[in-house]
Design a protein around this motif. Structure first.
Motif, PDB file in Angstrom:
ATOM      1  N   ILE A 113       0.555  -1.194  -0.021  1.00 27.43           N
ATOM      2  CA  ILE A 113       0.098   0.358   0.054  1.00 27.43           C
ATOM      3  C   ILE A 113       0.981   1.160  -0.512  1.00 27.43           C
ATOM      4  O   ILE A 113       2.062   1.487   0.571  1.00 27.43           O
ATOM      5  CB  ILE A 113      -0.949   0.356   1.192  1.00 27.43           C
ATOM      6  CG1 ILE A 113      -1.767  -0.833   1.156  1.00 27.43           C
ATOM      7  CG2 ILE A 113      -1.400   1.472   1.462  1.00 27.43           C
ATOM      8  CD1 ILE A 113      -2.803  -0.936   2.107  1.00 27.43           C
ATOM      9  N   CYS A 131      -2.152   0.338  -4.180  1.00 25.08           N
ATOM     10  CA  CYS A 131      -1.896  -0.732  -3.457  1.00 25.08           C
ATOM     11  C   CYS A 131      -1.463  -2.029  -5.190  1.00 25.08           C
ATOM     12  O   CYS A 131      -2.483  -1.977  -5.527  1.00 25.08           O
ATOM     13  CB  CYS A 131      -3.291  -2.136  -3.060  1.00 25.08           C
ATOM     14  SG  CYS A 131      -2.736  -3.825  -1.882  1.00 25.08           S
ATOM     15  N   TRP A 145     -10.221  -4.589  -0.856  1.00 27.87           N
ATOM     16  CA  TRP A 145      -9.839  -3.333   0.179  1.00 27.87           C
ATOM     17  C   TRP A 145     -10.502  -4.091   1.928  1.00 27.87           C
ATOM     18  O   TRP A 145     -11.407  -4.578   1.000  1.00 27.87           O
ATOM     19  CB  TRP A 145      -9.838  -2.082   0.239  1.00 27.87           C
ATOM     20  CG  TRP A 145      -8.838  -1.364  -0.979  1.00 27.87           C
ATOM     21  CD1 TRP A 145      -9.734  -1.702  -2.426  1.00 27.87           C
ATOM     22  CD2 TRP A 145      -7.703  -0.913  -1.008  1.00 27.87           C
ATOM     23  NE1 TRP A 145      -8.087  -0.696  -3.444  1.00 27.87           N
ATOM     24  CE2 TRP A 145      -7.149  -0.962  -2.047  1.00 27.87           C
ATOM     25  CE3 TRP A 145      -7.064  -0.669   0.097  1.00 27.87           C
ATOM     26  CZ2 TRP A 145      -5.824  -0.038  -2.232  1.00 27.87           C
ATOM     27  CZ3 TRP A 145      -5.406  -0.075  -0.132  1.00 27.87           C
ATOM     28  CH2 TRP A 145      -5.879   0.430  -1.558  1.00 27.87           C
ATOM     29  N   ILE A 147     -11.381  -2.828   5.092  1.00 23.69           N
ATOM     30  CA  ILE A 147     -11.305  -1.525   6.416  1.00 23.69           C
ATOM     31  C   ILE A 147     -11.620  -2.302   7.846  1.00 23.69           C
ATOM     32  O   ILE A 147     -12.691  -2.882   7.622  1.00 23.69           O
ATOM     33  CB  ILE A 147     -12.003  -0.322   6.182  1.00 23.69           C
ATOM     34  CG1 ILE A 147     -11.791  -0.356   3.936  1.00 23.69           C
ATOM     35  CG2 ILE A 147     -11.907   0.711   6.561  1.00 23.69           C
ATOM     36  CD1 ILE A 147     -11.011   0.016   4.020  1.00 23.69           C
ATOM     37  N   ARG A 155     -15.571  -5.189   3.408  1.00 23.23           N
ATOM     38  CA  ARG A 155     -14.684  -5.601   1.867  1.00 23.23           C
ATOM     39  C   ARG A 155     -15.127  -4.393   1.045  1.00 23.23           C
ATOM     40  O   ARG A 155     -16.493  -5.301   1.052  1.00 23.23           O
ATOM     41  CB  ARG A 155     -14.625  -6.784   1.932  1.00 23.23           C
ATOM     42  CG  ARG A 155     -14.369  -7.558   3.037  1.00 23.23           C
ATOM     43  CD  ARG A 155     -15.187  -9.440   2.612  1.00 23.23           C
ATOM     44  NE  ARG A 155     -14.208 -10.135   1.434  1.00 23.23           N
ATOM     45  CZ  ARG A 155     -13.364 -11.281   1.588  1.00 23.23           C
ATOM     46  NH1 ARG A 155     -12.858 -10.879   2.649  1.00 23.23           N
ATOM     47  NH2 ARG A 155     -13.331 -11.029   0.267  1.00 23.23           N
ATOM     48  N   ARG A 158     -13.043  -2.885  -5.402  1.00 29.31           N
ATOM     49  CA  ARG A 158     -12.813  -1.732  -6.268  1.00 29.31           C
ATOM     50  C   ARG A 158     -12.167  -2.106  -7.936  1.00 29.31           C
ATOM     51  O   ARG A 158     -11.476  -2.933  -7.776  1.00 29.31           O
ATOM     52  CB  ARG A 158     -11.601  -0.624  -5.779  1.00 29.31           C
ATOM     53  CG  ARG A 158     -12.169   0.123  -4.452  1.00 29.31           C
ATOM     54  CD  ARG A 158     -13.115   1.444  -4.684  1.00 29.31           C
ATOM     55  NE  ARG A 158     -13.707   1.923  -3.850  1.00 29.31           N
ATOM     56  CZ  ARG A 158     -14.537   2.124  -2.795  1.00 29.31           C
ATOM     57  NH1 ARG A 158     -15.206   0.473  -3.628  1.00 29.31           N
ATOM     58  NH2 ARG A 158     -15.136   2.288  -1.752  1.00 29.31           N
ATOM     59  N   SER A 175      -4.343  -1.136  -7.731  1.00 28.90           N
ATOM     60  CA  SER A 175      -6.024  -0.721  -7.308  1.00 28.90           C
ATOM     61  C   SER A 175      -5.631  -0.004  -5.918  1.00 28.90           C
ATOM     62  O   SER A 175      -4.527   0.265  -5.782  1.00 28.90           O
ATOM     63  CB  SER A 175      -7.182  -1.620  -6.171  1.00 28.90           C
ATOM     64  OG  SER A 175      -7.779  -1.560  -6.164  1.00 28.90           O
ATOM     65  N   LEU A 177      -7.888   3.119  -3.711  1.00 30.92           N
ATOM     66  CA  LEU A 177      -8.814   3.707  -2.554  1.00 30.92           C
ATOM     67  C   LEU A 177      -9.137   4.892  -2.424  1.00 30.92           C
ATOM     68  O   LEU A 177      -8.375   6.110  -2.226  1.00 30.92           O
ATOM     69  CB  LEU A 177      -8.720   2.420  -1.669  1.00 30.92           C
ATOM     70  CG  LEU A 177      -9.678   3.190  -0.410  1.00 30.92           C
ATOM     71  CD1 LEU A 177     -10.620   1.820  -0.850  1.00 30.92           C
ATOM     72  CD2 LEU A 177      -9.079   2.041   0.514  1.00 30.92           C
ATOM     73  N   ILE A 189      -6.141  -0.907   7.391  1.00 29.54           N
ATOM     74  CA  ILE A 189      -6.283  -0.826   6.143  1.00 29.54           C
ATOM     75  C   ILE A 189      -6.155  -1.801   5.353  1.00 29.54           C
ATOM     76  O   ILE A 189      -3.983  -0.965   5.034  1.00 29.54           O
ATOM     77  CB  ILE A 189      -6.302   0.134   5.166  1.00 29.54           C
ATOM     78  CG1 ILE A 189      -7.539   1.822   5.130  1.00 29.54           C
ATOM     79  CG2 ILE A 189      -6.778   0.239   3.460  1.00 29.54           C
ATOM     80  CD1 ILE A 189      -7.588   2.997   5.093  1.00 29.54           C
ATOM     81  N   SER A 190      -6.275  -2.275   4.703  1.00 32.26           N
ATOM     82  CA  SER A 190      -4.832  -3.553   4.401  1.00 32.26           C
ATOM     83  C   SER A 190      -5.690  -4.358   2.728  1.00 32.26           C
ATOM     84  O   SER A 190      -6.691  -3.967   2.844  1.00 32.26           O
ATOM     85  CB  SER A 190      -3.916  -4.873   4.872  1.00 32.26           C
ATOM     86  OG  SER A 190      -5.381  -5.914   5.404  1.00 32.26           O
ATOM     87  N   CYS A 191      -4.763  -4.673   1.985  1.00 30.52           N
ATOM     88  CA  CYS A 191      -5.648  -5.207   0.266  1.00 30.52           C
ATOM     89  C   CYS A 191      -5.291  -6.396   0.537  1.00 30.52           C
ATOM     90  O   CYS A 191      -3.777  -7.278   0.773  1.00 30.52           O
ATOM     91  CB  CYS A 191      -5.417  -3.943  -0.604  1.00 30.52           C
ATOM     92  SG  CYS A 191      -3.648  -4.046  -1.289  1.00 30.52           S
TER      93      CYS A 191
END
Length: 209
Positions: A113, A131, A145, A147, A155, A158, A175, A177, A189-191
């Motif tokens: 990210i 990401c 993504w 959150i 979830r 995007r 991607s 966000l 936040i992670s992807c």
């Protein structure tokens, strides 16, 4: 399946229930309609008919009736056929054929990210993140993504930009966000890069806001 630049193993699935001597058999592998990959001609390896790109890249394990394809590349993906002929009183007869499909896998980098933001973050402002993951194959399914705040995780789907290198055929994906900076709660936040049912997923290191 085989990993990129590793050895691929293609089985002929020949039981040889008659215990026929290899000196009485012609074994050859081909890809598609006309590319000869490997040939064992009545006990001796024969290179005259091989497609140039397979020269010095194949070995046959006659105990297991398995072909080893060295340094497997993405161009090697596809359908392979093993054909075995038996020399018995006259012209050779086909006594066995089998097909196998080769898929190549290349590992993607761990998704990462990046902040597309300068200056101080203020509540209720928009935060832009990207990401990215690179150098993988085949094309991944999607990027999601995650959150997380308190005990819940949302979830978000995007759009995923996908590009493929013209030479290596490996994929890079990104991607973006755009979310509102929270006013009171902390969020992580992670992807997640979903590669497919059999290949699993990769997840980024989370960032906290």
């Amino acid at each position: 399946k085989s990993f990129l630049n590793h050895t691929a193993y293609l089985s002929c699935y020949f039981p040889n229930s008659q215990k026929t001597d290899i000196k009485d058999l012609r074994v050859f592998w081909q890809k598609g309609a006309d590319e000869v990959v490997h040939e064992v001609y009545y006990g001796q390896e024969k290179h005259d008919n091989l497609s140039p790109k397979y020269i010095n890249r194949t070995k046959m394990d006659m105990d297991k009736w398995t072909l080893q394809l060295l340094h497997a590349g993405i161009v090697d993906e596809g359908q392979y056929m093993c054909i075995i002929q038996h020399r018995d009183k006259g012209s050779p007869k086909v006594i066995h054929t089998s097909e196998c499909l080769l898929h190549i896998i290349a590992n993607y980098s761990q998704p990462e990210i990046a902040w597309l933001h300068t200056g101080e973050l203020k509540p209720n402002e928009y935060l832009n993140l990207s990401c990215s993951s690179s150098g993988g194959y085949p094309e991944p399914k999607q990027m999601i993504w995650l959150i997380s705040h308190e005990n819940t995780t949302d979830r978000l789907m995007r759009h995923m930009d996908v590009s493929q290198d013209a030479v290596t055929k490996l994929y890079n994906v990104t991607s973006r966000l755009n979310i509102t900076v929270p006013t009171k709660t902390l969020i992580n936040i992670s992807c997640l890069l979903h590669l497919g049912e059999q290949l699993g997923s990769l997840v980024s290191v989370p960032v906290g806001i």
